[in-house]
Write a protein that holds these residues in place. Structure first.
Motif, PDB file in Angstrom:
ATOM      1  N   SER A 319      44.786  78.235  27.514  1.00 52.91           N
ATOM      2  CA  SER A 319      45.254  78.094  28.893  1.00 52.91           C
ATOM      3  C   SER A 319      44.300  78.769  29.876  1.00 52.91           C
ATOM      4  O   SER A 319      44.371  78.534  31.077  1.00 52.91           O
ATOM      5  N   TYR A 320      43.454  79.617  29.361  1.00 49.43           N
ATOM      6  CA  TYR A 320      42.480  80.263  30.253  1.00 49.43           C
ATOM      7  C   TYR A 320      41.137  79.535  30.238  1.00 49.43           C
ATOM      8  O   TYR A 320      40.388  79.592  31.179  1.00 49.43           O
ATOM      9  N   GLN A 322      39.764  76.072  30.104  1.00 45.43           N
ATOM     10  CA  GLN A 322      40.220  74.681  30.250  1.00 45.43           C
ATOM     11  C   GLN A 322      39.597  73.768  29.206  1.00 45.43           C
ATOM     12  O   GLN A 322      40.247  72.930  28.616  1.00 45.43           O
ATOM     13  N   SER A 325      41.092  73.515  25.732  1.00 44.14           N
ATOM     14  CA  SER A 325      42.429  72.966  25.514  1.00 44.14           C
ATOM     15  C   SER A 325      42.386  71.579  24.887  1.00 44.14           C
ATOM     16  O   SER A 325      43.401  71.085  24.437  1.00 44.14           O
TER      17      SER A 325
END
Lengths: 1285, 84
Positions: A319-320, A322, A325
């Protein structure tokens, strides 16, 4: 003259250093924990000497290492951070006006702490930028500098690890942002008076952002790294390095393995922050390999009570980051708490030590044996002349192999413990498993999370680790030469031999590569070692022939330096990679370099061997790291989340292990009972040297102190209980237990405490404790407590408990005997007399004797009745009231009885048989307990009691006498039985004095009981005396004479003294006797002993003495109970004599007992007859009584009557029975009484002949002279001590 | 190996390395013996402690016995009339 060092050192081994203490503890002290190989002590400044242009690389390594060191300090600071806010005081209302001062103070306190945080923030920023710069510098494809080397890789990874840990901690610790917000609030309060606070405010905001952002450090690092976007190369290389090392898992000890596992997910996240990069990454490392690594270790230990999970990190970081992900396959990994079903079971099987215990045990046993035999060979080698040959090389090589194996075993085992801990932390027990009570989170993961078997397995494994560590550590100085020599030989063998072969074959054509090879030879070859002992000419040159060169070098016991190994590794890397970091397929992947497979294999093996050399060279430090299990104590993270200052000791894992040993009473674990204290030692060491926190040490110390105290107490209880059970089991009748169906439960499972008894120096937190003396002290105390408890118990019960007391004291004595074989305890008799309070030489009483006497006085004599037939006293039905008001006996700990429960029950059953009466067995117990010292006191007290009772009887008897008619004739035969009864009733007009009558009966009963008690005592003493006589007679030379008397076979000396004096004569006459005086003393002592025993032979009879005493007491009242006839002749009608009273009493008592069977509870037993007959006998009235007793006359009348009736009416039998109808009861009772009286009289005649009392003489004047004394009769009266009253 | 690798003067380095090996043999010999010395001292301390502990135990017992005897003698001498 100087002595050579070796000789001086060898001379030390001539000192005898035997030590009987077994090794039941791990290492307590390390000779040195410095690392000279794995950390270069001179920061690789010697690398420059090898001229490999590694200057830049070395500089970078040193810079990173400094950062790692600083970072570790930061992490320990953060880990041990405890909230300050909780400790801040609240102001009471009355002091509200001082609020401003409080704010200022608070601010100052918090400012100190916050400055540390600020420092961490600054440090991480600089570390991140330096790491990023370093990576960029060494990852340029054109590569202007040599490097990065393997050492450099490791430094990068370790720094990354430190940053990751710091970040993880910052996220986990909630108290930090808490404290910070408080700090900020006080700052706004305080700063109102200050000027120019803008920069401070900015700084604060900055810090707040840093503290409140999750993964702020990694985000910052990422930003730093990708500022110029050129680090993917090196990241990929690092990932490949990690994966390869993990997959190979050869040269990694567990700390490094865990580092790699922790770093890998972060590396992957950093390296896949763009589409393109991830593709290129997966080209080099297949994603499945990564997944495999992550799946194999779903939890990784990070801190003692904080674990990391790759899956969770990947998920959170996605989530930190990008770009990451999109990596769905990596994100699909399950976090440990999500794992379920079969997979969960697989992991359980993998993580729980319990499931590997079989293999571990086998490994341990096998390894210890082989290690010991290798050591043995080493010692033999050392004692031999020390020539170098194949044999010695084999032994040393074998030693080296075993040490390597040992390190790997230790690393694997300790790693297992770390991993099991992490697994347990990741899977706390669910709320349903725990029984509804509230508990700390820490208890959920530790206290209730380990089953008994798991605790056992853990303890066993810790014991293995510690014992192997100790074993290896002990031989440190013995093996190091062999290890150095073997390493030296390995290196020389490779560089001189193998490289030479390679140079002449494979690399002949490749100029660049062969230059690397010759560089390797130059920087590490030790040519002189091979030439110094063999022919120097042949080997110093490169061109010798094959056969001359093989294996002829003589290794020196010198290890290569850290720098040499560093350079060799670097050169091997250069060789196989061709200087190209981008090479696909890893370091030894064999593509493109053009090196044949065998050579590559050799290079690879040597490469990994080199990295293990470092651990072996740091022998002690490596053992220290591998056996350090201090982490099991730490719980800083859980302390914070539970908001308590410290957990109770039950939650502490080391104590849980101790507790397990105590509870299980497992013979196999007993010797490991001190192993948990090694955990305290380790954790204290960790707290002081690496966390550097005094308060943690204080807490550990406090807990260890408490733990040790508890342990000492419990251990004592276990030991005492065990030996007590053994003693009780031994004393139990063996034929009984054999016949018993479940007799097995009376056997005690054997335990061994030998090892524990030998522990004279236990190391706990740097202190040396003499455990043996502590156990001895406590054991002495426990024995005294036990005696006290038994005495108290006896004091709370009645006299019948004396048998039980003696039984329990016997068991205790045997217990004392068996423990005394191992420990130097106080002597039993001393403890007993101390607790009995008769230590003083002039005290003839004791707790037991005074208790026995007071019991006799208040309970036994009034409330017990005698049965002459069974020789027992039993409690009369009326006398029970007495025991009800006793305080109920306190229930003591089970080890105060007989140890185990079953044995206690058995003994209670046994003692129960003796609880309701008093007889011969009780008297034996009394005699044994009191001994010759306090028995006389009891006898004297009892005699005084008799005498005072007699005195007390006087007025009562007097009153009864007055109620009798002046003269009483014989009963007439005329009226028959009925007539007699009528006459007797007329004579005995005591209706008005029934109370006096009862009192007299009771007094007589007490006197009788006391006398009978004496007679039992007499029986017992006779028996004991006889036994003693039989034992001592042969030694004293006593032989039976012709007349049945004992005769002395020798006139002046006994066989005993003759024997010893002959022996001492023989000894002293021999000239070799060193100390003749002791033998002379011995023979003198023998004489004294035989004198003492001789004088003890003719001890008098207690009963006779008692009778004589009673007689003397009666003599004082002779005139009142025995009327001297005025005429000088026997006055048969007098009513003043005692026998009249007793006769009347006996008659009415018999009649009462027949007429009122309901009054049976008032029965007085046979002792009344004993008292009455004794008194009459001693007053010389026996014959009077036998002639004139009412009941006797009554019986005579009945006899005559039945005879006459049968004579006249012999045909009518029915009539005669009719005639006696209604009188059978009383007649039978009278007959019984007569029998009893006759028995007593005959006993008295036998034991106390009274010729002088019954003898009469008729004076020449015709007047009879009563009670004349014959001077030649030995009379007990004369020997009586006169009482001063 | 285009980038500055390789030794400047392998012969000199080789001689230096050889000398280094010999020097280090001496150093490691000394350091090993110093370690042995300390190892001995540690063991010596440990065994001495054990022996002292057992001596202490014996003294303790004697002391306690003496104490008892003193008490007994004291009890006798405070009351001399018992013996006359």
């Amino acid at each position: 003259m100087a002595i050579p060092v070796e000789e001086a050192i060898a001379a030390l081994s001539t000192f005898s250093l035997e030590d009987e203490q077994p090794d039941v503890q791990g290492l307590a002290v390390l000779l040195s924990s410095e690392r000279y190989a794995t950390n270069s002590p001179i920061e690789y400044s010697d690398v420059a000497a090898y001229r490999l242009s590694l200057g830049e690389d070395t500089k970078a390594i040193n810079q990173l290492n400094t950062l790692i060191k600083e970072g570790k300090e930061m992490t320990s600071l953060l880990y041990t951070y405890r909230s300050c806010v909780k400790a801040l005081p609240q102001l009471p209302d009355s002091m509200k006006h001082n609020q401003a001062d409080l704010y200022l103070e608070t601010y100052q306190v918090l400012d100190m702490e916050m400055s540390h945080l600020r420092e961490i923030q600054r440090w991480q920023a600089s570390a991140a930028s330096k790491l990023a710069a370093d990576m960029q510098r060494f990852s340029r494809p054109e590569r202007l500098v040599n490097g990065p080397t393997i050492t450099h890789f490791w430094s990068m990874l370790k720094l990354l690890d430190v940053l990751l840990q710091l970040d993880h901690l910052k996220n986990a610790k909630a108290s930090i942002p808490n404290d910070f917000s408080w700090y900020k609030r006080t700052f706004t309060q305080v700063s109102t008076q200050w000027q120019d606070t803008d920069t401070m405010r900015e700084e604060l905001d900055d810090l707040q952002i840093f503290l409140s952002t999750r993964w702020a450090i990694l985000l910052n690092l990422h930003a730093e790294m990708f500022r110029t976007n050129t680090v993917e190369d090196i990241l990929q290389v690092l990932i490949v390095f990690c994966v390869e090392s993990l997959e190979l898992d050869f040269a990694l000890l567990f700390p490094e393995r865990h580092t790699l596992l922790r770093v890998l997910p972060v590396l992957v996240v950093l390296a896949t922050s763009s589409e393109k990069e991830s593709e290129s990454l997966y080209k080099r490392v297949k994603i499945n390999r990564l997944l495999n690594v992550f799946k194999n270790d779903p939890v990784i230990p990070a801190f003692p009570d904080l674990h990391l999970s790759p899956a969770a990190i990947l998920k959170e970081l996605s989530s930190y980051f990008q770009n990451f992900s999109s990596q769905t396959r990596l994100l699909a990994l399950q976090a440990p708490h999500e794992i379920q079903g079969r997979e969960l079971q697989d992991y359980q099987r993998h993580y729980l030590i319990l499931n590997h215990m079989g293999t571990i045990r086998a490994d341990h046993d096998d390894f210890s044996i082989r290690f010991a035999s290798a050591m043995d060979q080493m010692i033999r080698l050392k004692s031999s002349d020390g020539v170098y040959n194949d044999w010695s090389r084999d032994i040393k090589g074998n030693m080296y192999d075993i040490v390597v194996e040992g390190f790997q075993l230790l690393s694997r085992w300790t790693g297992r413990i770390w991993e099991q801990c992490a697994w347990k932390f990741s899977r706390p027990i669910s709320d349903s498993q725990q029984n509804s009570m509230t508990c700390f989170d820490y208890e959920k993961v530790v206290r209730y999370n380990y089953t008994a078997e798991e605790r056992r397995a853990l303890l066993e494994l810790i014991g293995y680790i510690k014992s192997i560590g100790l074993m290896m550590q002990h031989c440190d100085t013995l093996v190091s030469e062999a290890l150095w020599e073997t390493i030296h030989m390995e290196v020389q063998d490779f560089v001189q031999d193998k490289l030479d072969t390679m140079l002449r074959t494979t690399f002949r054509k490749k100029k660049d590569l062969s230059r690397i090879l010759s560089d390797m030879r130059t920087l590490s070859a030790d040519w002189m070692a091979s030439t110094s002992k063999a022919d120097p000419e042949q080997h110093s040159l490169h061109q010798e022939t094959e056969e001359m060169r093989q294996n002829t070098f003589y290794p020196r016991p010198v290890a290569p330096t850290a720098a040499q190994i560093h350079c060799l590794q670097f050169l091997i890397c250069e060789l196989v990679s061709g200087g190209n970091l981008r090479k696909v397929g890893g370091l030894f992947g064999n593509s493109g370099s053009g090196i044949p497979v065998e050579d590559l294999k050799q290079l690879e093996t040597f490469f990994y061997k080199l990295s293990f050399f470092l651990h072996i060279l740091d022998y002690t430090a490596t053992i220290g790291t591998l056996t350090d299990l201090g982490f099991l104590w730490f719980r800083e993270f859980y302390l914070e989340s539970s908001r308590v200052i410290q957990f109770p000791i039950e939650c502490s894992l080391p104590w849980m292990l101790v507790g397990h040993v105590i509870e299980s009473e497992d013979a196999g674990l007993l010797e490991s009972i001190l192993i948990p204290f090694d955990l305290y030692n380790d954790s204290a060491q960790h707290a002081l040297t690496s966390l550097k926190q005094r308060f943690l040490y204080d807490e550990i110390e406090a807990e260890a102190d408490l733990c040790f105290d508890l342990l000492a107490q419990k251990l004592n209880e276990i030991i005492f209980t065990y030996y007590k059970s053994c003693a009780a089991s031994t004393l139990l009748d063996s034929s009984f237990t054999y016949a018993c169906d479940d007799g097995d439960k009376y056997f005690v499972k054997p335990l061994r405490f030998d090892a524990i008894f030998k522990l004279r120096r236990v190391m706990v937190l740097g202190r040396t404790i003499d455990l043996r003396s502590i156990i001895t002290q406590r054991m002495n105390k426990i024995f005294r407590e036990n005696i006290d408890f038994l005495l108290e118990r006896f004091e709370n019960g009645d006299l019948c408990g004396v048998v039980e007391l003696q039984q329990l004291l016997d068991i205790l004595e045997l217990t004392h005997q068996s423990i005394s074989r191992f420990l130097e305890l106080d002597s039993y008799s001393l403890m007993l007399s101390e607790m009995q309070e008769n230590l003083s030489l002039v005290s003839y009483s004791s707790r037991i004797s005074s208790q026995i006497w007071s019991e006799m006085q208040t309970d036994f004599l009034p409330n017990f009745i005698l049965c002459n037939t069974t020789q027992r006293f039993v409690r009369s039905a009326k006398g029970t009231h007495h025991s009800s008001h006793r305080s109920s006996a306190s229930t003591g700990k089970p080890y105060f009885y007989c140890g185990s429960h079953d044995l206690t029950m058995a003994y209670q059953g046994l003692a129960g048989l003796y609880r309701d009466f008093f007889g011969v067995p009780h008297m034996f117990a009394v005699v044994k307990l009191l001994g010759s010292r306090s028995l006389p006191a009891i006898i004297r007290a009892l005699l005084d009691h008799i005498s005072s009772k007699i005195t007390g009887l006087l007025p009562k008897i007097n009153a009864l006498q007055e109620a009798l008619p002046k003269s009483i004739g014989l009963l007439s035969f005329d009226g028959g039985i009925a007539g007699c009864q009528k006459i007797v009733h007329e004579i005995l007009t005591w209706e008005a004095k029934s109370e006096v009558k009862t009192e007299v009966l009771h007094d007589l009963k007490e006197i009788g009981s006391a006398l009978y008690w004496m007679s039992i005592l007499d029986i017992v003493l006779r028996q004991i005396d006889t036994t003693q006589f039989m034992q001592s007679a042969p030694w004293l030379g006593l032989v039976p004479g012709n007349d049945g008397q004992v005769k002395h076979a020798y006139s002046d000396n006994t066989p005993f003294t003759t024997l010893l004096s002959a022996a001492s004569n023989a000894v002293t006459s021999s000239p070799t006797c060193p100390n003749p005086s002791t033998f002379l003393v011995m023979s003198k002592q023998a004489e004294a002993a035989s004198l003492l025993y001789k004088s003890n032979l003719n001890s008098g009879s207690v009963l006779e003495y008692a009778l004589a005493f009673t007689s003397a007491a009666l003599d004082r009242h002779y005139s009142k109970w025995s009327a001297t006839p005025k005429t000088g002749f026997i006055d048969i009608t007098t009513s003043k004599d005692f026998y009249r009273i007793f006769s009347g009493l006996q008659y009415s008592y018999l009649e009462d007992s027949i007429n009122n069977p309901s009054k049976k509870q008032e029965m007085l037993g046979d002792s009344v007859a004993w008292a009455g007959c004794t008194i009459m006998y001693l007053l010389g009235q026996q014959q009077h009584f036998e002639l004139f007793d009412f009941s006797y006359q009554f019986l005579n009348v009945a006899e005559v009557e039945s005879a006459t009736v049968s004579h006249y009416q012999s045909s009518e039998r029915t009539k005669s029975s009719n005639f006696l109808q209604g009188y059978e009861g009383i007649l039978e009772a009278m007959r019984k009484a007569r029998r009893l009286n006759n028995h007593v009289f005959s006993m008295l005649r036998a034991r106390c002949p009274l010729e002088d009392k019954v003898a009469c003489a008729i004076k020449p004047s015709g007047a009879p002279l009563h009670r004349m004394k014959f001077m030649n009769t030995v009379s007990a009266f004369e020997t009586l001590p006169q009482r001063v009253t | 190996m285009g980038r500055g690798g390789g030794m400047g003067n392998p012969v000199n380095v080789g001689i230096a390395v050889q000398a280094d090996w010999e020097n280090r043999e001496f150093i490691s010999n000394i350091s090993l013996n110093v370690r042995r010395l300390f190892d001995f001292l540690l063991r010596f301390e440990a065994t001495t402690k054990s022996k002292l502990a057992s001596l202490n135990e014996k003294l303790d017992i004697l002391e306690r016995k003496l104490e008892v005897l003193e008490v007994q003698v004291g009890s006798a001498t405070t009351n001399p009339s018992v013996f006359n």
